[in-house]
Write a protein that holds these residues in place. Structure first.
Motif, PDB file in Angstrom:
ATOM      1  N   ARG A   1      21.186 144.432  30.824  1.00 23.29           N
ATOM      2  CA  ARG A   1      22.123 144.224  29.713  1.00 23.29           C
ATOM      3  C   ARG A   1      23.266 145.241  29.787  1.00 23.29           C
ATOM      4  O   ARG A   1      24.429 144.898  29.619  1.00 23.29           O
ATOM      5  CB  ARG A   1      21.381 144.318  28.382  1.00 23.29           C
ATOM      6  CG  ARG A   1      22.244 144.008  27.186  1.00 23.29           C
ATOM      7  CD  ARG A   1      21.458 143.913  25.893  1.00 23.29           C
ATOM      8  NE  ARG A   1      20.640 145.079  25.653  1.00 23.29           N
ATOM      9  CZ  ARG A   1      19.310 145.037  25.448  1.00 23.29           C
ATOM     10  NH1 ARG A   1      18.661 143.906  25.442  1.00 23.29           N
ATOM     11  NH2 ARG A   1      18.641 146.140  25.226  1.00 23.29           N
ATOM     12  N   TYR A   2      22.931 146.499  30.057  1.00 16.83           N
ATOM     13  CA  TYR A   2      23.946 147.544  30.190  1.00 16.83           C
ATOM     14  C   TYR A   2      24.922 147.186  31.310  1.00 16.83           C
ATOM     15  O   TYR A   2      26.134 147.244  31.127  1.00 16.83           O
ATOM     16  CB  TYR A   2      23.262 148.884  30.484  1.00 16.83           C
ATOM     17  CG  TYR A   2      24.208 150.047  30.609  1.00 16.83           C
ATOM     18  CD1 TYR A   2      24.509 150.822  29.503  1.00 16.83           C
ATOM     19  CD2 TYR A   2      24.789 150.386  31.827  1.00 16.83           C
ATOM     20  CE1 TYR A   2      25.383 151.902  29.605  1.00 16.83           C
ATOM     21  CE2 TYR A   2      25.654 151.450  31.939  1.00 16.83           C
ATOM     22  CZ  TYR A   2      25.944 152.212  30.818  1.00 16.83           C
ATOM     23  OH  TYR A   2      26.805 153.268  30.921  1.00 16.83           O
TER      24      TYR A   2
ATOM     25  N   ALA B   1      17.839 154.251  41.576  1.00 11.41           N
ATOM     26  CA  ALA B   1      18.260 155.625  41.264  1.00 11.41           C
ATOM     27  C   ALA B   1      17.334 156.243  40.225  1.00 11.41           C
ATOM     28  O   ALA B   1      16.974 157.419  40.330  1.00 11.41           O
ATOM     29  CB  ALA B   1      19.709 155.637  40.776  1.00 11.41           C
ATOM     30  N   VAL B   2      16.925 155.450  39.240  1.00 10.53           N
ATOM     31  CA  VAL B   2      15.978 155.937  38.226  1.00 10.53           C
ATOM     32  C   VAL B   2      14.655 156.296  38.897  1.00 10.53           C
ATOM     33  O   VAL B   2      14.069 157.344  38.619  1.00 10.53           O
ATOM     34  CB  VAL B   2      15.768 154.886  37.108  1.00 10.53           C
ATOM     35  CG1 VAL B   2      14.592 155.261  36.219  1.00 10.53           C
ATOM     36  CG2 VAL B   2      17.038 154.738  36.283  1.00 10.53           C
TER      37      VAL B   2
ATOM     38  N   TYR C   1      19.829 156.418  30.844  1.00 12.46           N
ATOM     39  CA  TYR C   1      21.193 155.935  30.618  1.00 12.46           C
ATOM     40  C   TYR C   1      22.214 156.752  31.401  1.00 12.46           C
ATOM     41  O   TYR C   1      23.205 156.215  31.888  1.00 12.46           O
ATOM     42  CB  TYR C   1      21.529 155.899  29.127  1.00 12.46           C
ATOM     43  CG  TYR C   1      21.172 154.575  28.514  1.00 12.46           C
ATOM     44  CD1 TYR C   1      22.069 153.514  28.517  1.00 12.46           C
ATOM     45  CD2 TYR C   1      19.921 154.362  27.970  1.00 12.46           C
ATOM     46  CE1 TYR C   1      21.735 152.282  27.982  1.00 12.46           C
ATOM     47  CE2 TYR C   1      19.575 153.136  27.435  1.00 12.46           C
ATOM     48  CZ  TYR C   1      20.477 152.099  27.434  1.00 12.46           C
ATOM     49  OH  TYR C   1      20.141 150.885  26.924  1.00 12.46           O
ATOM     50  N   ARG C   2      22.007 158.040  31.543  1.00 13.56           N
ATOM     51  CA  ARG C   2      22.929 158.850  32.342  1.00 13.56           C
ATOM     52  C   ARG C   2      22.895 158.417  33.808  1.00 13.56           C
ATOM     53  O   ARG C   2      23.935 158.274  34.450  1.00 13.56           O
ATOM     54  CB  ARG C   2      22.588 160.331  32.216  1.00 13.56           C
ATOM     55  CG  ARG C   2      23.019 160.924  30.909  1.00 13.56           C
ATOM     56  CD  ARG C   2      22.845 162.434  30.904  1.00 13.56           C
ATOM     57  NE  ARG C   2      23.149 162.929  29.594  1.00 13.56           N
ATOM     58  CZ  ARG C   2      22.318 163.643  28.838  1.00 13.56           C
ATOM     59  NH1 ARG C   2      21.126 163.968  29.294  1.00 13.56           N
ATOM     60  NH2 ARG C   2      22.663 164.045  27.646  1.00 13.56           N
ATOM     61  N   ILE C   3      21.682 158.212  34.320  1.00 16.39           N
ATOM     62  CA  ILE C   3      21.527 157.788  35.713  1.00 16.39           C
ATOM     63  C   ILE C   3      22.175 156.421  35.920  1.00 16.39           C
ATOM     64  O   ILE C   3      22.925 156.208  36.869  1.00 16.39           O
ATOM     65  CB  ILE C   3      20.032 157.750  36.106  1.00 16.39           C
ATOM     66  CG1 ILE C   3      19.441 159.162  36.085  1.00 16.39           C
ATOM     67  CG2 ILE C   3      19.848 157.093  37.467  1.00 16.39           C
ATOM     68  CD1 ILE C   3      17.918 159.202  36.102  1.00 16.39           C
ATOM     69  N   VAL C   4      21.893 155.503  35.011  1.00 20.85           N
ATOM     70  CA  VAL C   4      22.435 154.146  35.124  1.00 20.85           C
ATOM     71  C   VAL C   4      23.951 154.161  34.999  1.00 20.85           C
ATOM     72  O   VAL C   4      24.654 153.499  35.769  1.00 20.85           O
ATOM     73  CB  VAL C   4      21.782 153.208  34.088  1.00 20.85           C
ATOM     74  CG1 VAL C   4      22.474 151.861  34.037  1.00 20.85           C
ATOM     75  CG2 VAL C   4      20.298 153.030  34.395  1.00 20.85           C
TER      76      VAL C   4
ATOM     77  N   GLY D   1      22.915 161.636  22.574  1.00 22.19           N
ATOM     78  CA  GLY D   1      22.463 162.319  23.786  1.00 22.19           C
ATOM     79  C   GLY D   1      23.146 161.807  25.034  1.00 22.19           C
ATOM     80  O   GLY D   1      23.529 162.586  25.912  1.00 22.19           O
ATOM     81  N   VAL D   2      23.318 160.494  25.133  1.00 30.21           N
ATOM     82  CA  VAL D   2      23.972 159.904  26.296  1.00 30.21           C
ATOM     83  C   VAL D   2      25.421 160.358  26.389  1.00 30.21           C
ATOM     84  O   VAL D   2      25.915 160.698  27.463  1.00 30.21           O
ATOM     85  CB  VAL D   2      23.896 158.352  26.242  1.00 30.21           C
ATOM     86  CG1 VAL D   2      24.788 157.717  27.286  1.00 30.21           C
ATOM     87  CG2 VAL D   2      22.459 157.881  26.414  1.00 30.21           C
ATOM     88  N   LEU D   3      26.110 160.382  25.257  1.00 36.36           N
ATOM     89  CA  LEU D   3      27.540 160.704  25.240  1.00 36.36           C
ATOM     90  C   LEU D   3      27.832 162.192  25.069  1.00 36.36           C
ATOM     91  O   LEU D   3      28.983 162.614  25.167  1.00 36.36           O
ATOM     92  CB  LEU D   3      28.243 159.918  24.135  1.00 36.36           C
ATOM     93  CG  LEU D   3      28.197 158.396  24.297  1.00 36.36           C
ATOM     94  CD1 LEU D   3      28.848 157.719  23.097  1.00 36.36           C
ATOM     95  CD2 LEU D   3      28.858 157.971  25.592  1.00 36.36           C
TER      96      LEU D   3
END
Length: 159
Positions: A36-37, A62-63, A81-84, A134-136
């Motif tokens: 979805r991302y 990568a994850v 989410y950072r990795i993706v 956290g992601v941003l």
């Protein structure tokens, strides 16, 4: 730590220790969210780049390579989410046509990049305000304010 964080943390710890069933369980849990991302940011068109599903597969690889760091993380959802997001940015630097309807994409395009990402993470991807922060790398309160202002702007623009 959220329920998903706890689930990912325990699965990542088991996977890092060599449990193949934990790797499968983790990838099965993450696949819908990662796809979805990627579809939201990359689109599913082959024009000018790779399909979102291909980028999502690369992101999950990568994850998988980062399982030990996910097992140590207090917030594995953020780390995923950072990795993706790094994989998407690296694998598809130009924004293509996404799976977001054209009218919505046009409205989102008018938002500033942080507001657009907050809306995508919160509304499209379904992340909590805490995980989005956290992601941003923003305070939770700022995420909520940006989301409120962005949605108000979108409503006014759409009307």
């Amino acid at each position: 730590m959220s329920v998903l964080d706890e689930e990912l943390h325990s699965a990542a710890a088991a996977a890092a220790a060599g449990d193949h069933e934990a790797v499968r369980r983790m990838m099965t849990t993450l696949w819908p969210q990662v796809v979805r991302y990627c579809r939201t940011r990359v689109g599913n068109s082959q024009q000018g780049g790779r399909a979102a599903d291909e980028v999502a597969q690369e992101a999950l690889l990568a994850v998988a390579r980062e399982l030990p760091s996910l097992a140590r993380s207090d917030h594995p959802v953020r780390e995923v989410y950072r990795i993706v997001s790094r994989t998407v940015a690296h694998g598809y630097p130009g924004a293509g046509s996404s799976d977001v309807p054209p009218e919505v994409a046009r409205l989102l395009h008018d938002l500033d990049p942080i507001a657009r990402e907050v809306v995508l993470l919160r509304v499209i991807d379904g992340l909590s305000a805490h995980d989005t922060a956290g992601v941003l790398g923003l305070p939770v309160g700022r995420v909520l304010v940006v989301q409120h202002e962005a949605l108000r702007t979108l409503r006014a623009t759409a009307a």
